[in-house]
Design an enzyme around this catalytic site. Sequence first.
Site, PDB file in Angstrom:
ATOM      1  N   TYR A 123      44.802  43.208  77.849  1.00  0.00           N
ATOM      2  CA  TYR A 123      43.711  44.153  78.483  1.00  0.00           C
ATOM      3  C   TYR A 123      44.015  45.460  78.985  1.00  0.00           C
ATOM      4  O   TYR A 123      43.302  46.305  79.253  1.00  0.00           O
ATOM      5  CB  TYR A 123      42.821  43.400  79.518  1.00  0.00           C
ATOM      6  CG  TYR A 123      41.929  42.185  79.147  1.00  0.00           C
ATOM      7  CD1 TYR A 123      42.153  41.745  77.690  1.00  0.00           C
ATOM      8  CD2 TYR A 123      40.973  41.829  79.704  1.00  0.00           C
ATOM      9  CE1 TYR A 123      41.529  40.875  77.342  1.00  0.00           C
ATOM     10  CE2 TYR A 123      40.142  40.625  79.193  1.00  0.00           C
ATOM     11  CZ  TYR A 123      40.472  40.067  78.137  1.00  0.00           C
ATOM     12  OH  TYR A 123      39.629  39.029  77.793  1.00  0.00           O
ATOM     13  N   LYS A 170      51.947  30.997  78.745  1.00  0.00           N
ATOM     14  CA  LYS A 170      52.433  30.509  77.409  1.00  0.00           C
ATOM     15  C   LYS A 170      54.089  30.970  77.375  1.00  0.00           C
ATOM     16  O   LYS A 170      54.326  31.566  76.293  1.00  0.00           O
ATOM     17  CB  LYS A 170      51.473  31.196  76.621  1.00  0.00           C
ATOM     18  CG  LYS A 170      51.582  30.806  74.801  1.00  0.00           C
ATOM     19  CD  LYS A 170      51.342  29.041  74.917  1.00  0.00           C
ATOM     20  CE  LYS A 170      51.327  28.588  73.547  1.00  0.00           C
ATOM     21  NZ  LYS A 170      51.211  27.164  73.195  1.00  0.00           N
ATOM     22  N   ASP A 203      47.318  26.395  76.550  1.00  0.00           N
ATOM     23  CA  ASP A 203      46.275  25.453  75.718  1.00  0.00           C
ATOM     24  C   ASP A 203      46.149  24.154  76.516  1.00  0.00           C
ATOM     25  O   ASP A 203      45.254  23.536  76.138  1.00  0.00           O
ATOM     26  CB  ASP A 203      46.810  25.314  74.226  1.00  0.00           C
ATOM     27  CG  ASP A 203      48.194  25.217  74.287  1.00  0.00           C
ATOM     28  OD1 ASP A 203      48.995  25.778  75.350  1.00  0.00           O
ATOM     29  OD2 ASP A 203      48.877  24.489  73.559  1.00  0.00           O
ATOM     30  N   ASP A 227      40.386  35.471  81.760  1.00  0.00           N
ATOM     31  CA  ASP A 227      39.176  35.830  81.446  1.00  0.00           C
ATOM     32  C   ASP A 227      38.639  34.324  80.542  1.00  0.00           C
ATOM     33  O   ASP A 227      37.197  34.276  80.965  1.00  0.00           O
ATOM     34  CB  ASP A 227      39.021  36.797  80.559  1.00  0.00           C
ATOM     35  CG  ASP A 227      37.688  37.482  80.150  1.00  0.00           C
ATOM     36  OD1 ASP A 227      36.691  37.109  80.890  1.00  0.00           O
ATOM     37  OD2 ASP A 227      37.730  38.205  79.288  1.00  0.00           O
TER      38      ASP A 227
END
Length: 335
Positions: A123, A170, A203, A227
């Site tokens: 972002y 991740k 995930d 988010d």
Amino acid sequence: MYGITLIPGDGIGPEVINSAKQIIDATGININWDIVNAGADVYREKGVLVPDEVYKSIEKNKIVLKGPITTPIGCGFRSINVLLRKKYDLFANIRPVKKISGIETPFENIDLVIFRENTEGLYSGIEKQYDDDRAEAIKIITRQASMRIAEEAFIYAKKNNKKKVAVVHKANIMKLTDGLFLDCARIVSESFPDIELQEVIVDNMCMQLAMNPSKYDVIVTTNLYGDILSDLCAGLVGGLGLVPGANIGKEMAVFEAVHGSAPDIAGENLANPTAVILSGAMMLNYLGEIKKSKAIVDAVHKTIKDGKYITRDLGGSSSTIDMTEAIIRNLKIEE
């Protein structure tokens, strides 16, 4: 007396902000509300999305309660919310997610808080178009930003007797960026030996939250993941209309509902004010008005549990005003 900037916003913003203001005032707290506005309605009237008076008020009071704002397409802003976060370094986006009795959901024991790093990651908005067939975005992760959001999460956990902090990442794929974020969380956790650090790949976290969300107390993560997970968690307790939010920096704090401006029902006295009311309760807690904050939360929960005066999105038939008045009647301030 507290000086607080009040930004009604547009769409349903003025209605739900007025609801929150009435309830906060009903606690007896002494607040000088400095009412200024920004957004699509202001742009149509003045040709600017955020007038100078808004910035001056924010910089004077340093505490803001804000309604949902529509960003008109093609005005040069990605988002007014992003603008304020960047301008005032509001690095911690905090979203408590708690099950409310009376709202039917598959889970009963959800009580977690998401700490989302608010200033960098994907972002950051650093993008490049090479040609019609290729575009790139740069993901920025810094040690400073990662350390301070991790510290906020652990400090909150300790202060609120939470036993676990889950860092979501991740790093198995993005070994440098997410690897740095994960490493910072590990370093911070060493200063909090009584709090368990859970390391969860993003995930897998989505699956775990969909199956057993009660196993998490505090979640800390990067901007994009935060988010996504915030909206996922809102869905677990009944939707964005029930979830408050705060954007907090070292010197300023903006409290706001996370839902949109819903222009299709604006002015119809149908909007659910819960999220912005609970955001106002978060603001009082931030100011140290713990009993008044708790009284508002308890009154909201009682009103929804009773089910008599709730808006139609919650399964009732009451208006915004009716629900607001019911919450005020249910206010009980501890001496």
